[in-house]
Design a protein around this motif. Structure first.
Motif, mmCIF file in Angstrom:
data_model
loop_
_atom_site.group_PDB
_atom_site.id
_atom_site.type_symbol
_atom_site.label_atom_id
_atom_site.label_comp_id
_atom_site.label_asym_id
_atom_site.label_seq_id
_atom_site.Cartn_x
_atom_site.Cartn_y
_atom_site.Cartn_z
ATOM 1 N N ASP A 25 16.903 12.460 23.246
ATOM 2 C CA ASP A 25 16.084 12.725 24.439
ATOM 3 C C ASP A 25 16.868 12.415 25.709
ATOM 4 O O ASP A 25 16.835 13.182 26.681
ATOM 5 C CB ASP A 25 14.807 11.884 24.403
ATOM 6 N N ASP A 26 17.574 11.288 25.705
ATOM 7 C CA ASP A 26 18.320 10.876 26.898
ATOM 8 C C ASP A 26 19.485 11.815 27.199
ATOM 9 O O ASP A 26 19.866 11.991 28.362
ATOM 10 C CB ASP A 26 18.849 9.450 26.732
ATOM 11 N N LEU A 27 20.053 12.412 26.156
ATOM 12 C CA LEU A 27 21.218 13.280 26.338
ATOM 13 C C LEU A 27 20.857 14.764 26.274
ATOM 14 O O LEU A 27 21.737 15.620 26.231
ATOM 15 C CB LEU A 27 22.283 12.956 25.279
ATOM 16 N N HIS A 28 19.556 15.059 26.242
ATOM 17 C CA HIS A 28 19.079 16.447 26.222
ATOM 18 C C HIS A 28 19.673 17.215 25.042
ATOM 19 O O HIS A 28 20.175 18.334 25.190
ATOM 20 C CB HIS A 28 19.421 17.159 27.537
ATOM 21 N N SER A 29 19.603 16.595 23.877
ATOM 22 C CA SER A 29 20.121 17.216 22.665
ATOM 23 C C SER A 29 19.040 17.148 21.586
ATOM 24 O O SER A 29 17.859 16.966 21.889
ATOM 25 C CB SER A 29 21.401 16.490 22.222
ATOM 26 N N THR A 30 19.443 17.304 20.327
ATOM 27 C CA THR A 30 18.499 17.212 19.217
ATOM 28 C C THR A 30 18.881 16.039 18.323
ATOM 29 O O THR A 30 20.041 15.605 18.300
ATOM 30 C CB THR A 30 18.501 18.499 18.368
ATOM 31 N N ARG A 31 17.907 15.535 17.586
ATOM 32 C CA ARG A 31 18.157 14.389 16.710
ATOM 33 C C ARG A 31 19.213 14.725 15.661
ATOM 34 O O ARG A 31 20.071 13.896 15.342
ATOM 35 C CB ARG A 31 16.853 13.969 16.024
#
Length: 214
Positions: free
Chosen positions: A182-188
């Motif tokens: 979430d913080d890096l605007h990516s996916t888990r």
């Protein structure tokens, strides 16, 4: 909530030493101190602001909520900080455009919006604090934009973890892969794969909901 003036003044002196005595006395008269548990949401988007939050201890996360209910991370608030977006919305009497959640157990000072307006008109110390808050967050967001555009995700992840590690005084990071994503605007899934590669290189150790940097 705690409206003990001596307690509030102590918090201000320790974490907001740049305020002059007039501002400190004014906030002591009108402000309220509150202890917040980690995970508590203190501001929702779409709500009118009654108070401006000054962070005296702990850490707050400022983010926006996407249409799919995902998080768009903006920045963290640490002791001595206030939320720039909240200051703007409060000054214009607009509804909040961001969410603020306690990342750690925190202590905050709540200043009524009306009191903030009085300070803006009459006190240079508060005015400088507000302007500096705007400038700092603009630089912060510009840096984040540059990072997204010009750096690879693995570089951003390493920088992010090192920053969190330093802020946490070298203790294991109690972060889930989803929180990092979430913080890096990516996916888990992508973050989990990159963390595994970093672990294989000996850069960190992954535990259950915790990461230890080497």
């Amino acid at each position: 909530m705690n409206n003990d003036k001596d307690y509030i003044k102590t918090l201000l002196s320790e974490h907001f030493p740049f305020f002059d005595n007039t501002v400190k006395d004014f906030i002591c008269e009108h402000g309220i101190a509150e202890e917040i548990k980690a995970g508590t949401l203190i501001l929702r988007s779409g709500k009118h602001l009654k108070y401006i939050t000054l962070v005296a201890d702990g850490e707050m996360k400022v983010y926006r909520e996407g249409e799919d209910e995902g998080e768009i991370f903006l920045y963290y608030l640490e002791p001595g900080n206030a939320c720039a977006f909240s200051l703007v919305c409060a000054s214009k009497r607009e509804i909040s455009k961001v969410m603020i959640k306690a990342q750690k157990d925190s202590t905050i000072i709540l200043v009524p919006v009306q009191a903030m307006e009085t300070l803006m008109r009459s006190n240079k110390s508060w005015y400088r604090f507000v302007v500096e808050t705007y400038r700092y967050r603009f630089d912060d967001l510009l840096s984040a934009f540059d990072s997204v555009v010009f750096k690879k995700l693995d570089e951003r992840l390493e920088e992010y973890l090192q920053t969190q590690w330093q802020k946490n005084d070298g203790r294991p990071l109690e972060l889930t892969h989803q929180q990092i994503a979430d913080d890096l605007h990516s996916t888990r899934e992508v973050i989990s794969r990159l963390l595994k590669k970093m672990e294989q290189k000996g850069m960190l150790t992954i535990q259950r909901n915790a990461i230890t940097m080497h």
